[in-house]
Design a protein around this motif. Structure first.
Motif, PDB file in Angstrom:
ATOM      1  N   SER A  91       3.965  25.622  26.558  1.00 40.56           N
ATOM      2  CA  SER A  91       4.390  26.012  27.916  1.00 40.56           C
ATOM      3  C   SER A  91       3.660  27.286  28.297  1.00 40.56           C
ATOM      4  O   SER A  91       3.127  27.992  27.438  1.00 40.56           O
ATOM      5  N   VAL A  92       3.621  27.584  29.613  1.00 44.44           N
ATOM      6  CA  VAL A  92       2.892  28.758  30.095  1.00 44.44           C
ATOM      7  C   VAL A  92       3.822  29.657  30.904  1.00 44.44           C
ATOM      8  O   VAL A  92       4.717  29.182  31.624  1.00 44.44           O
ATOM      9  N   GLN A  93       3.630  30.940  30.767  1.00 40.81           N
ATOM     10  CA  GLN A  93       4.389  31.946  31.529  1.00 40.81           C
ATOM     11  C   GLN A  93       3.387  32.793  32.307  1.00 40.81           C
ATOM     12  O   GLN A  93       2.341  33.184  31.777  1.00 40.81           O
ATOM     13  N   VAL A  94       3.701  33.073  33.570  1.00 39.05           N
ATOM     14  CA  VAL A  94       2.834  33.947  34.378  1.00 39.05           C
ATOM     15  C   VAL A  94       3.549  35.276  34.586  1.00 39.05           C
ATOM     16  O   VAL A  94       4.784  35.355  34.678  1.00 39.05           O
ATOM     17  N   ARG A  95       2.751  36.354  34.662  1.00 41.53           N
ATOM     18  CA  ARG A  95       3.317  37.698  34.765  1.00 41.53           C
ATOM     19  C   ARG A  95       2.332  38.602  35.482  1.00 41.53           C
ATOM     20  O   ARG A  95       1.157  38.239  35.673  1.00 41.53           O
ATOM     21  N   ALA A  96       2.831  39.766  35.842  1.00 40.76           N
ATOM     22  CA  ALA A  96       1.988  40.717  36.564  1.00 40.76           C
ATOM     23  C   ALA A  96       2.326  42.135  36.118  1.00 40.76           C
ATOM     24  O   ALA A  96       3.450  42.423  35.700  1.00 40.76           O
TER      25      ALA A  96
ATOM     26  N   ARG B 270       0.835  36.319  43.829  1.00 44.14           N
ATOM     27  CA  ARG B 270       1.085  34.894  43.529  1.00 44.14           C
ATOM     28  C   ARG B 270       0.141  34.478  42.398  1.00 44.14           C
ATOM     29  O   ARG B 270      -1.045  34.818  42.408  1.00 44.14           O
ATOM     30  N   CYS B 271       0.701  33.739  41.442  1.00 42.59           N
ATOM     31  CA  CYS B 271      -0.127  33.269  40.317  1.00 42.59           C
ATOM     32  C   CYS B 271       0.367  31.888  39.884  1.00 42.59           C
ATOM     33  O   CYS B 271       1.543  31.719  39.568  1.00 42.59           O
ATOM     34  N   ALA B 272      -0.532  30.895  39.919  1.00 44.77           N
ATOM     35  CA  ALA B 272      -0.225  29.539  39.438  1.00 44.77           C
ATOM     36  C   ALA B 272      -1.121  29.249  38.242  1.00 44.77           C
ATOM     37  O   ALA B 272      -2.323  29.542  38.279  1.00 44.77           O
ATOM     38  N   ALA B 273      -0.554  28.697  37.169  1.00 46.39           N
ATOM     39  CA  ALA B 273      -1.324  28.470  35.939  1.00 46.39           C
ATOM     40  C   ALA B 273      -0.890  27.173  35.263  1.00 46.39           C
ATOM     41  O   ALA B 273       0.216  26.660  35.487  1.00 46.39           O
ATOM     42  N   SER B 274      -1.772  26.663  34.437  1.00 49.59           N
ATOM     43  CA  SER B 274      -1.480  25.463  33.638  1.00 49.59           C
ATOM     44  C   SER B 274      -1.947  25.722  32.206  1.00 49.59           C
ATOM     45  O   SER B 274      -2.711  26.646  31.939  1.00 49.59           O
ATOM     46  N   CYS B 275      -1.478  24.848  31.290  1.00 50.25           N
ATOM     47  CA  CYS B 275      -1.845  25.017  29.882  1.00 50.25           C
ATOM     48  C   CYS B 275      -1.986  23.652  29.221  1.00 50.25           C
ATOM     49  O   CYS B 275      -1.582  22.625  29.772  1.00 50.25           O
ATOM     50  N   SER B 276      -2.559  23.635  27.996  1.00 46.70           N
ATOM     51  CA  SER B 276      -2.672  22.399  27.224  1.00 46.70           C
ATOM     52  C   SER B 276      -1.279  21.926  26.838  1.00 46.70           C
ATOM     53  O   SER B 276      -0.417  22.715  26.435  1.00 46.70           O
ATOM     54  N   GLU B 277      -1.067  20.611  26.878  1.00 43.86           N
ATOM     55  CA  GLU B 277       0.266  20.069  26.653  1.00 43.86           C
ATOM     56  C   GLU B 277       0.697  20.180  25.188  1.00 43.86           C
ATOM     57  O   GLU B 277       1.850  20.496  24.887  1.00 43.86           O
TER      58      GLU B 277
END
Length: 529
Positions: free
Chosen positions: A375-380, A362-369
């Motif tokens: 926008s942000v993408q999470v990956r593994a 599980r990965c939750a992330a945020s980024c500067s607007e």
């Protein structure tokens, strides 16, 4: 004949004879000259005077004539005037007045003998020493004063000015009389703007005003006076400034924004020095950075907010002009933040199992607007410890997801979770999924041991929290989840402050770029990889 009358007398008793005295005067160089006139009136009718008349004349103590015969004894009557003219006589060195002495006397039995004295005026010698000139200090292009003292009215003046190699006449029409009396006159003139050309490296200079004095049409002399000319404050460089945001990042370039930590500022300044000066220096400032030169580009902008570019231009006189460009909004930016994450072994149904063949991540992330552009993408991705990484698997932000299948219970796996935004900023976190749990396992061959897991290499491994009651010495690199401690302390995009102008000496693979801090002696370094 025209001359100046001095006196008119009735000489003697009976008969009384009318006599008049007069003079003419002129100046010859530095000396006065006089011409003495004596006129004996006619004697007619019953009156007669049968004696001679003699004349003695002294001017300024010098004898002009002595015993001059105006009339012989005969005739005793005369119908016309008897005239005497001394001719021009020089009274050398006479000052103020020259004494005139006239003696009229007779002889051959007559007792008439009278003397008369007069003071002849001495014309004043016109000298340039009777005049003074004072030139007031003035700002170039503005009014200055010329003050003249004089012995009286009746004089005219011609003025010239000079400063450096420039000079010229002050036309009568350019002189304004401010105040005038018999002994003093004050003029006002405008100091020509062209004189500033003579002062390319100074804000002031000393010039000279020369005055010629005329009495009628005759030159009396000339004299000069210094004056200080000041370059007006308005003579400063005229400056224009153009700026443009530079984005080497293709994504940000398409957004048309200025982004903290990514964008740079390009500028071009144009300046014209005034009044003969030259441009010496351009100094551009933006976001805590300062650059010299008429054009250039800053480093990466390190701060955010509404910022104004400014350029200061200095000319050869040391005068400056500062102009501001159009304010620029620098959008705040930081690399993505991983707000929550986790990795555990599990079964196919997602139930946690220490020997499970799957990994639940599980990965939750945020980024500067960035004004809605980012926008942000999470990956593994995963790998057996020490093995090759798999390809990336895209995750749903904040959702649990299964990876793997067929994982060996006796092998540990390293999992890397990362958040990547549209700018290209990356934040990563790594986890180790250990083998299934055993109290202790000795590796085949006797070169490895493990507590709480299977031994997977020639090393000592521990899957449990460990407490050491003595000192611990590390002679090699210390890593956490595969990364050095320093790399974890300063992730990509973070800024490290040092007291050295050289990049930090860090583990291989870490690179840094300089950023402005705005603090003397403090150097900023942003990690780029």
């Amino acid at each position: 004949m025209s001359y100046t009358a001095l006196d008119s007398i009735q000489w003697g008793g009976t008969p009384k004879i009318g006599v008049s005295f007069g003079y003419d005067s002129r100046r010859s160089g530095g000396d006065m000259q006089y011409r003495i006139y004596v006129t004996v009136a006619p004697l007619t009718g019953a009156s007669y005077f049968g004696y001679p008349i003699y004349l003695t004349v002294y001017v300024d103590g010098d004898c002009v004539d002595s015993g001059y015969t105006l009339k012989q004894a005969s005739p005793s009557r005369w119908s016309g005037s008897i005239e005497y003219d001394s001719g021009w006589v020089t009274a050398a060195g006479a000052v103020g007045s020259a004494p005139l002495s006239i003696r009229l006397y007779s002889g051959s039995g007559s007792t008439r003998d009278d003397s008369y004295g007069y003071a002849l005026p001495v014309e004043r010698v016109e000298s340039i020493g009777d005049f003074t000139l004072t030139a007031g200090d003035a700002v170039i292009g503005q009014a200055g004063t010329l003050t003249v003292t004089r012995p009286g009215y009746g004089y005219s003046f011609a003025f010239r000015y000079a400063l450096g190699s420039a000079g010229g006449s002050i036309a009568a029409g350019d002189l304004k009389t401010v105040n005038s009396s018999s002994g003093r006159v004050v003029y006002q003139w405008t100091v020509p703007e062209a004189l500033a050309q003579q002062l390319p490296e100074s804000t002031w200079g000393t010039g000279t005003v020369t005055m010629q004095v005329y009495s009628g049409g005759t030159l009396v002399g000339s004299l000069s006076a210094p004056f200080t000319a000041y370059v007006p404050e308005t003579m400063r460089p005229e400056v224009t400034l153009e700026t443009a945001v530079v984005n080497d990042n293709a994504a940000v370039q398409g957004w048309g924004v200025c982004l903290q930590g990514v964008s740079r500022m390009q500028y071009t300044a144009e300046a014209t020095a005034m009044g003969g000066a030259s441009v010496q220096e351009y100094r551009f400032r933006f976001a805590g950075q300062e650059i010299t030169g008429a054009s250039g580009t800053t480093g990466v902008v390190g701060i955010s907010g509404m910022l104004t570019p400014v350029v200061t231009v200095t000319d050869s006189r040391g005068r400056t002009t500062t102009v501001s460009g159009t304010p620029v909004t620098v959008c705040e930016y930081h690399t993505p933040a991983i707000t929550a994450s986790g990795v555990v072994r599990c079964g196919a149904d997602g139930t946690e199992k220490d020997d499970g063949a799957y990994l639940k991540v599980r990965c939750a992330a945020s980024c500067s607007e960035v004004q809605g552009h980012n926008s942000v993408q999470v990956r593994a991705r995963m790998r057996p410890m020490g093995g090759q990484w798999s390809g990336y698997t895209e995750l749903l932000n904040g959702a649990e997801q299964l990876l793997g299948g067929g994982l060996s219970p006796t092998a540990s796996y390293e999992v890397e979770l990362s958040a990547v935004d549209a700018v290209g900023g990356v934040r990563t976190v790594r986890y180790t999924a250990s083998t299934s749990q055993v109290t202790m396992h000795l590796r085949s061959g006797g070169k490895g041991a493990a507590f709480g897991k299977y031994s997977e290499g020639e090393r000592l491994e521990c899957a449990w929290p460990a407490v050491f009651y003595g000192d611990v010495a590390v002679s090699g690199a210390l890593t956490v989840n595969g990364e050095t401690v320093e790399a974890l302390a300063y992730p990509v995009g973070s800024v490290r402050l040092t007291d050295s102008a050289a990049p930090p000496e860090t583990a291989e693979g870490l690179t840094w770029e300089s950023v402005e801090t705005g603090i003397a002696g403090v150097y900023g370094w942003r990690r780029t990889s």
